[in-house]
Scaffold this active site. Structure first.
Site: not given
Length: 282
Positions: A46, A48, A138
């Protein structure tokens, strides 16, 4: 966090058609055949609060006048529709005269999480047949690429899956949703389990063999969803006491055996390096 962890994702059984609403993005099929087929391990990251120690969507507000957003704009946020909200934020920034270089400068200053650059260096120095490295986020392409290029880490990643974002002729950063899907838990624009499942399936077919192990390094609730796809030989690396870690713990307590992967929480990514070293020695 309010939804049941067991309503996370609908995964169609073999032979059953996927829901009509789900659409694979074209990027999923692009160029993966160019990756060497001899990689032993696949590792997902990922971005963030996993690679960087902040949320890039929050940090971009520092480029706004007064480093804050007006109340009327913040009030437009709706749960599950964060991608649409960020599109409005980016439009507002452009209207206030915030430029591409302004946003890039903010992204470049975000600190890495503790030990993450050490983990990157470890992956760089391994034999080329060891790791296939994929980023799944995302956030968006501009935020991520800005940070990775500033830190010299871009070449480490074989693939990046995130929301596409480019500047239009008016100087506004325009972000689009990554895909649509049928997962009841994840935001409308991205279900990471769908991405992980498709990528592993596609690459296994291209390679003609499975990976020895799949690893997933994350922190958020939307990182729990893809980690459910991992098998008993795979390893989930949740950031300790972050939502991904809490959801894994809750699942083990409420439904033993539902979450299959080995779980290794971390505070510093150097702990990830230590576990990977042990696995390399096996």
């Amino acid at each position: 966090m309010g939804d049941s962890v067991f309503n996370c994702c609908h995964v169609p059984p073999p032979g059953e058609e996927e829901p009509q609403r789900y659409r694979r993005p074209a990027i999923m099929a692009s160029h993966s055949a160019q990756i060497s087929s001899d990689k032993r391990f696949l590792i997902f990251f990922d971005f963030d609060e996993t690679i960087v120690d902040e949320t890039s969507d929050d940090m971009v507000v520092q480029a706004a006048p007064g480093q804050h957003l007006p109340g009327w704009l913040k009030d437009t946020y709706q749960p599950g529709r964060y991608n649409e909200y960020m599109q409005r934020v980016l439009a507002y920034l452009a209207e206030q005269g915030v430029t591409e270089s302004d946003i890039r400068a903010v992204m470049e200053k975000i600190p890495a999480t503790p030990g993450m650059l050490t983990l990157f260096q470890f992956l760089r120095t391994r034999p080329p047949q060891d790791f296939e490295v994929v980023l799944l986020s995302d956030a968006n392409t501009f935020f991520i690429e800005s940070w990775l290029r500033r830190t010299g880490a871009r070449q480490l990643f074989h693939r990046i899956f995130t929301n596409p974002a480019t500047f239009n002729k008016d100087g506004r950063l325009v972000m689009r949703p990554f895909h649509s899907h049928d997962c009841q838990r994840c935001p409308e624009n991205m279900c990471k389990q769908v991405v992980v499942r498709d990528y592993v399936t596609r690459r296994t077919h291209e390679r003609g063999k499975p990976y020895q192990r799949v690893f997933y390094v994350g922190d958020g609730a939307n990182d729990f969803c893809p980690a459910l796809f991992l098998g008993p030989k795979d390893v989930a690396f949740p950031r300790r006491d972050f939502p991904m870690h809490r959801l894994i713990t809750e699942t083990h307590e409420a439904m033993p055996g539902e979450f299959k992967a080995v779980t290794v929480p971390w505070v510093s990514a150097e702990e990830v390096v230590q576990r990977l070293r042990k696995l390399m020695a096996e």
